[in-house]
Scaffold this active site. Structure first.
Site, PDB file in Angstrom:
ATOM      1  N   ASN A   3      93.598  62.004  21.444  1.00 34.21           N
ATOM      2  CA  ASN A   3      93.386  62.919  22.565  1.00 34.21           C
ATOM      3  C   ASN A   3      93.423  64.382  22.162  1.00 34.21           C
ATOM      4  OD1 ASN A   3      93.363  60.537  23.910  1.00 34.21           O
ATOM      5  ND2 ASN A   3      95.258  60.875  25.041  1.00 34.21           N
ATOM      6  N   HIS A  23      51.854  87.593  35.430  1.00 33.70           N
ATOM      7  CA  HIS A  23      51.298  86.477  36.212  1.00 33.70           C
ATOM      8  C   HIS A  23      50.130  85.818  35.476  1.00 33.70           C
ATOM      9  CE1 HIS A  23      53.548  87.956  39.764  1.00 33.70           C
ATOM     10  NE2 HIS A  23      53.211  89.141  39.310  1.00 33.70           N
ATOM     11  N   GLU A  48      54.313  73.739  19.756  1.00 33.28           N
ATOM     12  CA  GLU A  48      54.445  72.554  20.606  1.00 33.28           C
ATOM     13  C   GLU A  48      55.723  71.786  20.281  1.00 33.28           C
ATOM     14  OE1 GLU A  48      49.677  71.690  21.352  1.00 33.28           O
ATOM     15  OE2 GLU A  48      50.799  70.448  19.936  1.00 33.28           O
TER      16      GLU A  48
END
Length: 467
Positions: free
Chosen positions: A136, A183, A326
């Site tokens: 732990n 844009h 890509e």
């Protein structure tokens, strides 16, 4: 061929283990219990776990809790594991007990077996190798240590190299002027230096984000043992462990400020994963810019030509694709998905323990590895080698009606819009239409609409509106 076995035992009884295996009963049980994915814990994690065991043995030896010969044997065995000499003996699936106990015991058993061989006397996986430790605190500690070492040794240098290559490319082609785009539509001109400076700033900011997280990554759970109280660990073990770990890694570590936090949550891992996600988003932006700029070469933007690395089609001869950008975009998508996994896993801190530690470790280290590899590829095999199509740039600039924006302070927005519409409709250069529709001389128009000058800000004064 018939495989031979030996009989091992643990607190649950006896079971057969392959004779050649360095692991023991608890590892064998985990192999039987978790035949899930076939994915094992990353090499970087196992190596860091071995270094954690090495540091623990050194600290316990210095505290007089371990016999010097036993401590030395454990250190030497752990060093072999850290060097990658026994990777085949760490076969446990990533999807296992949420504390990573199976992987911790796998390391304890392998290191104990190697130390026993070296010492010629029994070394116990729990009593000796795992002394003063619990899964732990060991596994959360190893998540931090492995991530720290992977960042320092792999991703951070790769990002520095990418930033350097972007800077070199900006210096080489930076004076070329191109059509800016907002844009995805034509906008005011920019230089390559300006465009690439945005890329470099993204990478520099990513490095700054990583640097901001490192101090929390350097705080370790080791010493909290089972629930954060430090049961069965020497009061000085945590400090001694961190000192030994620094000797082994040349990286500063310190005990966690609060062991209950360090065991019960993985907030630092979630934070680091978030920083890696931001870097992935940055790299995807750069990769997509490269793809758009390279598009065509005849029917797209065709502003640059990326290096031709391989044939791009099994049916269309001569086609060449932007394969590195890509691949980079796919890596970035993968990292973003892995961040979602880490975020969900980070929510699984139930009372005194997070119970998705292995999957956090796996995805965190995989994100670091993938980003480092693709950052180097983008730098060396895409950005460093692209060439600029200056004729295409000049053609687009000459016919860009948005250049009329520079005339707004002189002729006003409405008049400028009328000129732009006419230039669009007739496919004519903006200078030619403006000369017909205003009283400005050809010389003034040449000066006011010079694309190079327009990249340096408003030569006519005034402030623009939105994009």
């Amino acid at each position: 061929m018939t495989q031979s076995f030996r009989i091992e035992h643990d607190s649950m009884g006896e079971l057969r283990v392959p004779s050649a295996a360095l692991w023991g009963a608890q590892t064998q049980r985990a192999l039987q219990n978790f035949p899930i994915s076939g994915r094992t814990m990353p090499h970087a994690f196992i190596g860091a776990l071995a270094v954690v065991k090495q540091a623990a043995a050194r600290a316990n030896g210095r505290l007089g809790l371990l016999d010097a010969a036993v401590a030395t044997a454990i250190e030497a065995a752990a060093a072999e594991v850290a060097a990658g000499r026994h990777e085949a003996h760490f076969p446990i699936d990533v999807f296992q007990t949420g504390s990573g106990t199976s992987t911790n015991m796998n390391a304890n058993e392998v290191i104990a077996a190697l130390a026993t061989q070296r010492l010629g006397a029994p070394v116990h996986p729990n009593d000796h190798v795992n002394m003063g430790q619990s899964s732990n605190d060991v596994i959360p500690t190893t998540i931090h240590v492995s991530a720290m070492l992977a960042l320092r040794g792999d991703l951070i240098p790769a990002l520095h190299r990418l930033a350097e290559i972007i800077g070199e490319k900006a210096a080489a082609v930076g004076d070329r002027v191109k059509t800016g785009r907002t844009h995805l539509m034509d906008a005011m001109p920019v230089t390559f230096a300006q465009e690439l400076s945005g890329w470099r700033a993204q990478i520099d900011s990513g490095l700054e984000r990583l640097a901001a997280t490192l101090p929390r990554l350097q705080r370790l759970a080791q010493g909290g043992t089972a629930v954060g109280t430090g049961i069965n660990a020497h009061p000085q073990f945590a400090m001694g462990f961190c000192a030994a770990l620094e000797e082994l890694t040349e990286c500063a570590f310190a005990p966690a400020r609060n062991y209950f936090e360090a065991l019960s949550c993985q907030d630092t891992a979630v934070e680091l994963s978030g920083q890696l996600k931001v870097i992935a988003v940055s790299l995807m932006k750069i990769a997509n810019d490269l793809r758009w700029m390279n598009s065509g070469p005849l029917a797209g933007l065709g502003e640059i030509a990326l290096p031709a690395l391989q044939p791009g089609s099994s049916i269309m001869p001569g086609k060449v694709n932007p394969v590195i950008p890509e691949a980079a975009a796919m890596v970035c998508a993968q990292v973003i998905g892995q961040d979602a996994t880490i975020t969900l896993a980070g929510q699984s801190g139930n009372f005194q323990l997070n119970v998705m530690l292995p999957v956090i470790a796996y995805n965190l280290l995989e994100s670091i590895r993938l980003l480092a590899n693709v950052a180097r590829l983008l730098a060396e095999r895409a950005i460093a080698g692209f060439t600029v199509n200056e004729a295409r740039l000049a053609e687009a600039l000459e016919r860009n009606p948005i250049l009329v924006t520079a005339l707004n302070p002189i002729i006003g927005y409405e008049k400028g819009a009328a000129i732009a519409k006419k230039a669009y409709a007739e496919g004519r250069p903006i200078r030619e239409v403006a000369a017909q529709m205003t009283d400005l001389s050809r010389e003034e128009l040449e000066r006011l609409l010079d694309p190079q000058a327009l990249t340096r800000g408003g030569i006519s004064g005034g402030a623009g509106g939105g994009g």
